[in-house]
Design an enzyme around this catalytic site. Structure first.
Site, PDB file in Angstrom:
ATOM      1  N   ASP A 103       0.873  -1.173   0.000  1.00  0.00           N
ATOM      2  CA  ASP A 103       0.000   0.000   0.000  1.00  0.00           C
ATOM      3  C   ASP A 103       0.911   1.225   0.000  1.00  0.00           C
ATOM      4  O   ASP A 103       1.499   1.576   1.023  1.00  0.00           O
ATOM      5  CB  ASP A 103      -0.879  -0.051   1.250  1.00  0.00           C
ATOM      6  CG  ASP A 103      -1.661   1.248   1.463  1.00  0.00           C
ATOM      7  OD1 ASP A 103      -1.451   2.212   0.707  1.00  0.00           O
ATOM      8  OD2 ASP A 103      -2.475   1.288   2.406  1.00  0.00           O
ATOM      9  N   CYS A 149      -8.352   6.545  10.214  1.00  0.00           N
ATOM     10  CA  CYS A 149      -8.658   5.249   9.602  1.00  0.00           C
ATOM     11  C   CYS A 149      -7.632   4.190   9.979  1.00  0.00           C
ATOM     12  O   CYS A 149      -7.239   3.362   9.136  1.00  0.00           O
ATOM     13  CB  CYS A 149      -8.762   5.352   8.075  1.00  0.00           C
ATOM     14  SG  CYS A 149     -10.238   6.200   7.568  1.00  0.00           S
TER      15      CYS A 149
END
Ligand SMILES: Cc1ncc(COP(=O)(O)O)c(C=O)c1O
Ligand SMILES: Cc1ncc(COP(=O)(O)O)c(C=O)c1O
Lengths: 424, 159, 424, 159
Positions: free
Chosen positions: A199, A365
């Protein structure tokens, strides 16, 4: 180096006045970055001159739009140094890229197989795997982090076992700024026959990435975090894997032939792009890549480290502030996350917003990481190449105001305490 | 477009003191409703998914009235103060009376007029929150959790 | 009625010169439409003034962006007359909306259940179901069309059986222009307990839709086909269904709480929107909706019928042209699909492109329908409210050129033959 | 940006006669290679997913040379003519010679110089296609199908 005053002129929003007379100090770049004029112009240019649906059109506009769209793959290829432009798939964002993988790679997992994540993942690299676990009986494990906010590489080695089919890891934490050693993990993954997914949402905008050199199998990031428009993400993958994978979404573009009985798939990358793509934004994203490359990823990285060093130094006077992440600026470039038990991150953010300073407050998040850090929320300032030391001075001085408001520093008894005041 | 430009560019600066009234800060510093309950008649957990604020709320009833309120969690000054005011205000009220208070606050936040005459006590101090739209959810979190406790988890006994 | 000259001024691209001196005549609106200045300006406005990531931010820019984004749901609600703004989910395009349904609703299907489609579906409403059939043992059936290019409603009734769990149907064919009787089908679906999905990609831009009145359960369409930017689709669904459905993509926004063990879902509609949305384009799409509403869907529909009537009349002189779809213009508003055995659609499109006229040639992502029509490709001209009779005159006169080039009309022996010349 | 503006706005109009040379139209009207084969040594089906053009191609070998070519399908004038030229040109060639012709056409379309001296015959007529970029795929379809027949389906016998 680069001329920051000149660069700032490319971003009209930096002249925006908040609350009538406060100049915007935008320090929320890890959430999304601002866009230079050339990128905005590319959108206008597209819509005013050659807007058309792509791939299927014979007419001039369609030809121009198709070639502009397809050319962006080559730009991403050069940006990432991957092998082929056809390894570049356009998605909506990093989140969709990872979901695509969880669905498509997920098909080939068996009961008992394992997916390995880390304690510092963004929800976007956790939930797709939780959803997969709802469809298949797989296990999910988390590589722990050390008290120095780094991956625990010793434990990592032990967590990679025979059943570890997928390892999915953030390149750079959006909370800690920690940059993980992907090359090292790639070797371990390869030896074990595991697929490695990276990511790169927080790394691609800020540092030079060489996909081939990193050695991972897939990598994804978002346009909106690197001067490009919202609505575009990238998934880059090794061609031989992409070719073997089943499709994700079905529709126009991704097929070769459809009958009333069945269909045959189109080639990679189109196999993974169903329906009318986000043509305008992909084209403008290509311009963003060129813009960033012109400034230079090395320059960006260096500038961010300098800013971070400067900011950490200034912030050190707030002894009651807990700062998460390495104290070495070069190891956490661009991201400073902090908290204080007396004044909640939300209150900090609201108070400094009054002076036009935009930072983020909350769990970013990354709730599991928050839990690991023993807080429910933190405040985060994050920089990009257009930020200046003067902006950090403003940030620090309005922070002082916030602390004064809540009489932080005055409440000696709370100083240094790291638990949330109202938590149990 | 013009409309948006005006809207986004000429909103006057709301003053922080309107948000952080002294009463709010006092409730934040010394929140009510921290004492554990012996018996729980209604319970719910509330959460603001966007910021992670959490509230766990329990009510203990006696003679059809709310006898005690327990509230805990993580949150900013506004949500903690609002929860503290809730604990303070609901004690001694019937469920219906309590609901009316909750409705009153919601209307206040969403700028709807509410003709009902109720004793609003410290609730008034939360009025300034409505000038800070992103913080409205913080102020309402304890109250929506209260309402959820009533519908979702009637008479749930937890040990 | 409406002032077309004034409207055309809103679209700078309509002044575009193709090949240096040919004025663009854009007749490819079923593929994508052009965008008025207000929509392009909305993008510029957003990026120059209040670009920020939404939902999680406390600062001013984030608040402005969030409220602008969320307000678009209310605009879609008013556009479609659905019950609640929270029934509106933003996707990338119609294709993604249908895939979302095929994945999420698909979870609850059992072996032997049936999905009912029609012979006139776009690939985007076929392949998602074929992919579902790859995951579950379901049957897929196609409602046939009559030789008048309408759904065969008699056969349709018989095809709805106990196992028919999902009926997914286009509102308006992108090839034939045929508008299907959704209300009638909705009654049948309801009586049978089947879920009815409507692909409104071609209807929503051109005629007034009342979601509640239509009686279907889900409906989807694309921003780019109705004056809005690329990269935005809508899925509208009945709240009680959306609430029961499992999520599709996982990531930021769609969760309430995440731990190292599990997660809890956010409310509808956010449950279905994972990761940073296409903020800018959704906001600009809201402006597109307002723009279209100001012109008036009734006016648009009426203008398109008039243009179609005019065009059909002019085209009737080409007796060797096969035109697909109803000869009643009011039943096929805006779309004229045709072919000729001597000159292939590609050749027609190339030739008229030389004069700046943009039409589409090929299978229009409806290969099964092409098969049903006995051709492999057709040419399609499609209109929008900014098109004029003068443009149709140009179209018809350059078509003549194409036929002359290939000596169509001269080859009497081929006249009227409907098979492709080189096919077997 | 400026670059794109220029690029998109001042491309000169390529003349249709360059695309539709008389030889091309003749091949389109009376394509070669329509006769069915008794024996099939190589076969492949090609398709342009973007427009639906289809080609089915079969080769019959004799003495290490291509004896006969059969080609059928759906397509525009360019793809049909290109297939007809293929059928015409490959007859009597060895596989290696045929591959060289195919490579020559690809280079021609992509504007790469090809130093090889080969008898290009009617292929020359396809040169104009490269001024119509979207049509290049049409011209190449029969040839890529030919190459796929060689690698993918060697000596496939179909009855
Ligand atoms: C009837 C129909 N359905 C679906 C689609 C797919 O739309 P999109 O490509 O925007 O997903 C289209 C347009 O191409 C269409 O005409
Ligand atoms: C590390 C990381 N991964 C994934 C994401 C998700 O990116 P997006 O919202 O663009 O999908 C983010 C950004 O929020 C991030 O910081």
């Amino acid at each position: 180096m680069f001329d920051i005053e000149k660069i700032r002129k490319d971003f009209s929003i930096l002249e925006r006045k908040i609350w009538d007379d406060k100049l915007l100090v935008y320090l929320d770049n890890a959430a999304t970055t601002q866009k230079p004029k050339v990128v905005i112009n590319a959108l206008v240019e597209y819509y005013e001159n050659y807007n058309a649906n792509i791939h299927r059109g014979v007419h001039k506009l369609a030809e121009e739009a198709t070639s502009a769209y397809e050319n962006v793959r080559a730009k991403v290829k050069s940006f990432l140094s991957c092998d082929e432009a056809s390894e570049v798939i356009f998605t909506r964002n990093t989140t969709e890229s990872i979901n695509l993988l969880a669905y498509s790679l997920g098909e080939s997992l068996n009961d008992g197989d394992e997916v390995l994540l880390t304690e510092m993942e963004h929800h976007s690299n956790i939930i797709p795997w939780y959803l997969l676990r709802g469809r298949k009986k797989i296990n999910i494990k988390f590589i722990p982090i050390t008290d120095q906010y780094e991956l625990d590489y010793e434990k990592l080695e032990k967590l990679i076992v025979k059943g570890t089919k997928i390892i999915s890891i953030t390149h750079k934490s959006n909370v800690l700024g920690t940059v993980n050693d992907i090359k090292k993990i790639a070797k371990l993954a390869k030896d074990n026959g595991s697929i490695l997914i990276v990511d790169a949402a927080q790394s691609a905008p800020h540092m030079k990435i060489n996909f081939t050199d990193l050695g991972c199998d897939f990598l994804s990031f978002s346009s909106h975090k690197m001067c490009g428009p919202t609505g575009v993400g990238v998934l880059v993958g090794k061609k031989e894997l992409l070719e073997k994978m089943p499709p994700f979404l079905g529709g126009g573009e991704m097929i070769r032939k459809v009958t009333f009985e069945d269909f045959t798939l189109n080639d990679v990358p189109w196999k993974f792009e169903a329906g009318t793509p986000n043509i305008a934004d992909v084209i403008a994203f290509g311009v963003a890549i060129e813009y960033i490359q012109k400034i230079g990823l090395e320059n960006i990285h260096k500038h961010e480290i300098e800013l971070t060093k400067y900011a950490l130094d200034k912030l050190s006077k707030f002894t009651f502030l807990k700062i998460y992440g390495s104290s070495d600026a070069s190891k956490r470039a661009g991201i400073i996350t902090f908290s204080n038990p007396v004044v909640h991150p939300h209150d900090i953010a609201t108070i400094i917003d009054q002076d036009g300073v935009a930072i983020r407050a909350g769990h970013h998040c990354a709730q599991p990481l928050m839990k690991r850090l023993g807080v429910s929320a933190t405040a985060r300032a994050s920089f990009y190449f257009y930020n200046t030391e003067e902006e950090i001075d403003i940030f620090v001085s309005v922070l002082q105001k916030a602390f004064d408001y809540f009489e932080v520093g005055a409440c000696k008894e709370l100083k240094g305490e790291s638990k949330e005041r109202v938590s149990k | 477009m013009i409309q948006m430009k005006e809207k986004t560019q000429s909103q006057a600066l709301p003053h922080l003191d309107e948000l952080y009234k002294e009463i709010i800060l006092e409730h934040y510093r010394k929140p009510c409703g921290r004492e554990p309950l012996d018996k729980v008649d209604y319970h719910a957990e509330g959460m603001n998914p966007l910021c992670g604020d959490e509230v766990r709320l329990s009510l203990c009833m006696k003679d059809k009235k709310i006898d005690k309120v327990h509230i805990e969690g993580h949150g900013c000054s506004i949500s903690v103060a609002s929860g503290s005011i809730l604990a303070d205000m609901l004690r001694g009220k019937t469920i219906d009376e309590a609901k009316r208070v909750s409705r009153y606050l919601k209307d206040l936040m969403h700028d709807k007029s509410n003709k009902e005459k109720i004793d609003i006590g410290d609730l008034e101090a939360l009025e300034g929150v409505k000038k800070f739209p992103v913080r409205i959810k913080c102020a309402l979190l304890p109250w929506t959790t209260f309402e959820e406790a009533l519908v979702g988890h009637e008479h749930v006994e937890i040990s």
